[in-house]
Scaffold this active site. Structure first.
Site, PDB file in Angstrom:
ATOM      1  N   ALA A  83      -1.873   5.967   1.122  1.00 44.36           N
ATOM      2  CA  ALA A  83      -2.898   5.119   1.285  1.00 44.36           C
ATOM      3  C   ALA A  83      -3.087   4.361   2.546  1.00 44.36           C
ATOM      4  O   ALA A  83      -2.202   4.503   3.384  1.00 44.36           O
ATOM      5  CB  ALA A  83      -2.867   4.096   0.248  1.00 44.36           C
ATOM      6  N   LEU A 100       0.933  -1.320  -0.041  1.00 50.23           N
ATOM      7  CA  LEU A 100       0.072   0.071   0.139  1.00 50.23           C
ATOM      8  C   LEU A 100       0.983   1.247  -0.047  1.00 50.23           C
ATOM      9  O   LEU A 100       1.889   1.175   0.595  1.00 50.23           O
ATOM     10  CB  LEU A 100      -0.834   0.178   1.201  1.00 50.23           C
ATOM     11  CG  LEU A 100      -2.226  -0.729   1.320  1.00 50.23           C
ATOM     12  CD1 LEU A 100      -2.900  -0.426   2.599  1.00 50.23           C
ATOM     13  CD2 LEU A 100      -3.120  -0.109   0.148  1.00 50.23           C
ATOM     14  N   ASP A 101       0.415   2.165  -0.856  1.00 52.55           N
ATOM     15  CA  ASP A 101       1.330   3.560  -0.930  1.00 52.55           C
ATOM     16  C   ASP A 101       1.415   4.000   0.507  1.00 52.55           C
ATOM     17  O   ASP A 101       0.365   3.795   1.272  1.00 52.55           O
ATOM     18  CB  ASP A 101       0.772   4.444  -1.815  1.00 52.55           C
ATOM     19  CG  ASP A 101       0.902   3.989  -3.396  1.00 52.55           C
ATOM     20  OD1 ASP A 101       1.636   3.173  -3.592  1.00 52.55           O
ATOM     21  OD2 ASP A 101       0.192   4.554  -4.171  1.00 52.55           O
ATOM     22  N   VAL A 102       2.440   4.970   0.706  1.00 53.23           N
ATOM     23  CA  VAL A 102       2.550   5.679   2.128  1.00 53.23           C
ATOM     24  C   VAL A 102       1.321   6.288   2.273  1.00 53.23           C
ATOM     25  O   VAL A 102       0.769   6.521   3.425  1.00 53.23           O
ATOM     26  CB  VAL A 102       3.642   6.602   2.019  1.00 53.23           C
ATOM     27  CG1 VAL A 102       3.724   7.596   3.351  1.00 53.23           C
ATOM     28  CG2 VAL A 102       5.205   5.587   1.988  1.00 53.23           C
TER      29      VAL A 102
END
EC number: 5.4.99.25
Length: 292
Positions: free
Chosen positions: A42, A38-40
């Site tokens: 997100a 998961l992106d930072v």
């Protein structure tokens, strides 16, 4: 050795790797992996595999996932979300009716071009690293499946719509957002992204971690999920003592099961022994587990 799953909720502001490191410090020297970055910026479900469960991570990476995301219409950023630099703008903002109706166009098998700011490797280098250096990288379109897409809310004044989607592995929500906006004759980028489900793991029973939390090993053990949990809807065969020995040592093992099976698991004395396939009653192991 500990062998189980943990259903963590990753907050905004930390990387998936950072969350793994936090848990590692709590439970000690045990192998841990996560099922899908998961992106930072997100947030949402990030299943963690502990010990032998890491051998099953690919099953979760391949599993369906659900997201809730908010789109800001009228502009496009270089990385597809609100942290990026605005590179284009458009005055047209779709109507509420259009924002709802567009969903049906994307349900099914579609092609996506991954965003420049992605973890895909190009000649051994992550695409996002090349993008940060100002290098233009041409990424090939990929086939993904959108099982469901619906608009949950639309704010005309703020030019923001919130959507829910259920999708296949490899789906980029930032790309889906941009394509959706273009289909509405506008531009758009993600301002919020939350992953609500990965396979059997859902947000309503996830472990939330905050800086002030004193999460102990005992607490984590109580929240652990059995390693076989993600295999509940997959065919299982029970092995005899002789069959278990053969599988353990990589020898030919035959089961009294006539149908060919692409994927199944083998249980011995109630414990996961191996995963693999069955061809002409012969079991071909993909992974053998050290749980006995």
């Amino acid at each position: 050795m500990s062998n189980y799953w943990l259903n963590f909720y990753k907050p905004k502001g930390i990387s998936s790797a950072k969350l793994v490191n936090i848990v590692k410090k709590i439970i000690g020297k045990t192998k841990i992996g996560h099922a899908g970055t998961l992106d930072v910026e997100a947030e949402g479900i990030l299943p963690l595999a502990v010990g032998e469960a890491t051998k099953l991570i690919q099953l979760l990476i391949d599993a369906k996932k659900t997201y809730i995301f908010s789109v800001k219409f009228g502009a496009q950023t270089d990385n597809g979300d609100y942290t990026g630099k605005v590179i284009a703008s458009k005055n047209y903002i779709p109507s509420q009716e259009e924002a709802y109706a567009v969903c049906s166009k994307f349900i099914g098998n579609i092609k996506q071009i991954p965003p420049m700011f992605s973890a895909i490797k190009v000649n051994g280098i992550r695409a996002y690293k090349l993008a940060r250096e100002g290098k233009v990288v041409e990424l090939k379109p990929r086939n993904v499946t959108i099982y469901d897409l619906k608009c949950l809310n639309f704010d005309k004044e703020k030019a923001i719509a919130t959507y829910y989607t259920e999708c296949s592995k490899g789906t980029y929500i930032r790309t889906l957002t941009e394509d959706l906006a273009l289909s509405l004759q506008s531009l758009g980028f993600v301002i919020e992204l939350r992953r609500t489900q990965v396979g059997i793991f859902k947000e309503e029973n996830a472990i939330h971690i905050k800086a002030s939390d004193a999460i102990t090993k005992n607490f984590i053990d109580k929240k652990s999920i059995k390693i076989e949990a993600i295999l509940d809807d997959i065919l299982v065969l029970d092995a005899t003592d002789d069959q278990a020995q053969k599988i353990k040592y990589g020898q030919k093992c035959v089961f009294d099961y006539e149908e060919d099976v692409n994927f199944l698991w083998v249980r011995y004395n109630g414990t996961l022994l191996a995963i693999g396939s069955l061809n002409k009653s012969c079991f071909n192991s993909l992974r053998v587990f050290n749980l006995l």
